[in-house]
Structures are given as C-alpha cells and as structure tokens.
Design a protein around this motif. Structure first.
Motif, short mmCIF file in Angstrom:
data_model
loop_
_atom_site.label_atom_id
_atom_site.label_comp_id
_atom_site.label_asym_id
_atom_site.label_seq_id
_atom_site.Cartn_x
_atom_site.Cartn_y
_atom_site.Cartn_z
N GLN A 1 0.83 -1.21 0.00
CA GLN A 1 0.00 0.00 0.00
C GLN A 1 0.86 1.25 0.00
N GLN A 2 1.99 1.22 0.71
CA GLN A 2 2.87 2.37 0.75
C GLN A 2 3.53 2.64 -0.60
N GLN A 3 3.69 1.61 -1.41
CA GLN A 3 4.36 1.77 -2.69
C GLN A 3 3.41 2.09 -3.84
N ARG A 4 2.15 2.20 -3.56
CA ARG A 4 1.18 2.49 -4.61
C ARG A 4 1.31 3.94 -5.06
N ALA A 5 0.81 4.19 -6.24
CA ALA A 5 0.78 5.56 -6.74
C ALA A 5 -0.27 6.34 -5.96
N PRO A 6 -0.02 7.62 -5.67
CA PRO A 6 -1.03 8.41 -4.94
C PRO A 6 -2.31 8.54 -5.76
N TYR A 7 -3.40 8.62 -5.03
CA TYR A 7 -4.69 8.80 -5.69
C TYR A 7 -4.80 10.24 -6.22
N ASP A 8 -5.57 10.41 -7.30
CA ASP A 8 -5.81 11.75 -7.83
C ASP A 8 -6.75 12.53 -6.91
N ASP A 9 -7.61 11.83 -6.23
CA ASP A 9 -8.58 12.45 -5.33
C ASP A 9 -7.94 12.63 -3.94
N ASP A 10 -7.90 13.88 -3.46
CA ASP A 10 -7.28 14.16 -2.16
C ASP A 10 -7.99 13.45 -1.02
N GLU A 11 -9.31 13.33 -1.11
CA GLU A 11 -10.07 12.67 -0.05
C GLU A 11 -9.71 11.19 0.04
N LEU A 12 -9.61 10.52 -1.12
CA LEU A 12 -9.21 9.11 -1.12
C LEU A 12 -7.79 8.93 -0.61
N ASP A 13 -6.90 9.83 -1.00
CA ASP A 13 -5.51 9.75 -0.55
C ASP A 13 -5.43 9.95 0.96
N SER A 14 -6.22 10.85 1.50
CA SER A 14 -6.26 11.08 2.94
C SER A 14 -6.80 9.86 3.69
N MET A 15 -7.83 9.24 3.14
CA MET A 15 -8.40 8.04 3.76
C MET A 15 -7.38 6.91 3.75
N GLN A 16 -6.64 6.77 2.66
CA GLN A 16 -5.62 5.72 2.57
C GLN A 16 -4.50 5.99 3.57
N SER A 17 -4.14 7.25 3.74
CA SER A 17 -3.10 7.60 4.72
C SER A 17 -3.55 7.24 6.13
N ASP A 18 -4.82 7.50 6.44
CA ASP A 18 -5.36 7.14 7.75
C ASP A 18 -5.35 5.63 7.94
N LEU A 19 -5.70 4.90 6.89
CA LEU A 19 -5.68 3.44 6.96
C LEU A 19 -4.26 2.93 7.17
N ASP A 20 -3.31 3.51 6.47
CA ASP A 20 -1.90 3.13 6.64
C ASP A 20 -1.45 3.37 8.07
N ALA A 21 -1.81 4.54 8.63
CA ALA A 21 -1.42 4.87 10.00
C ALA A 21 -2.03 3.88 10.99
N THR A 22 -3.25 3.48 10.76
CA THR A 22 -3.90 2.51 11.64
C THR A 22 -3.20 1.16 11.55
N GLN A 23 -2.84 0.75 10.36
CA GLN A 23 -2.15 -0.53 10.20
C GLN A 23 -0.77 -0.51 10.86
N VAL A 24 -0.10 0.62 10.82
CA VAL A 24 1.19 0.75 11.51
C VAL A 24 0.99 0.62 13.01
N LYS A 25 -0.08 1.21 13.54
CA LYS A 25 -0.36 1.07 14.98
C LYS A 25 -0.64 -0.39 15.34
#
Length: 137
Positions: free
Chosen positions: A55-79
């Motif tokens: 997931q970290q190596q994926r290309a960023p989403y064009d939609d800022d909202e989707l990119d923000s949601m993915q960042s939150d998901l990544d942070a949760t998975q790291v926790k």
C-alpha cells in the motif's frame, strides 16, 4: 536394617526422578506453546507488514479525499503492527521492539513515516531505502 535403608534411598531416588520428569515436561510444554505463539505472531506480523508495504508503494490517488483516507488506513495498520510487537515482546528482536516503541510515543509525522518504513522493511526483508518508492504500474 541395610535392606530398609536401601529401600528408603531407592524410593527417594525414584520420587526425585519422577518429580524431575514432571517439571521438565511442564517446562517443555510451555516452551513449545511459547514457540507456537511466536510463530503465529511473526507470521501475522509479516503478512500485515507486506500488505502495508504494498500500500505504501502504490501511486497516490488523484482524489485528495481518497488519498487522505488511505493515509489514515496506513497509520492505523502501523499502529496494529506496533501493538503486535508490544504484546509479544519475546517474539521480536530489539530493533523491532525499539521501532514499535517509537511508533507508540506520538512521533512527528516524519518520525512515524521513517519508523513505519523500518518496521515493514524488517518484516518483509526488504531494504528501508525502497520504502518510499512509488510503484509505477
């Protein structure tokens, strides 16, 4: 008198041998149980870290909202990964435990990114220098 003394000493020796066997068997079961627990924890940790790495190596989403949601998901998975290490400290090496501890201490975003990269790199066996490369599919 000698026969009774020999019988008493023999009974004591047998009792000690049986007691030693019982203690050894109990410790062996605990060790194998701990080993199975660590194996399961390491396998789950490696699987989750591999998924997060992808997931970290994926290309960023064009939609800022989707990119923000993915960042939150990544942070949760790291926790989740850091909690897995905290809950099974004997199953992980000192470096992994230290990295997980940093992630639980409210790091800055840059520290969190670096620690998450190191945590997933350790688990997946890849270098942490490859962490932030974007997959160009």
């Amino acid at each position: 008198m000698k026969r009774s003394m020999i019988a008493l000493v023999s009974a004591g020796a047998v009792t000690l041998a049986i007691g030693g066997y019982a203690v050894g068997a109990a410790r062996h079961d605990g060790a194998s149980e701990r080993s199975a627990t660590c194996e399961q924890a390491n396998q789950e940790f490696t699987t989750r870290a591999g998924q997060l790495r992808k997931q970290q190596q994926r290309a960023p989403y064009d939609d800022d909202e989707l990119d923000s949601m993915q960042s939150d998901l990544d942070a949760t998975q790291v926790k989740i990964l850091s909690m897995m290490v905290a809950q099974n400290p004997t199953c992980f090496d000192a470096g992994t435990r230290a990295t997980a501890a940093i992630l639980r201490q409210h790091p800055t975003p840059e520290e969190a990114d670096t620690a998450a990269c190191d945590l997933t790199a350790t688990a997946t066996g890849t270098g942490s220098r490859d962490c932030f490369l974007v997959d160009s599919r």
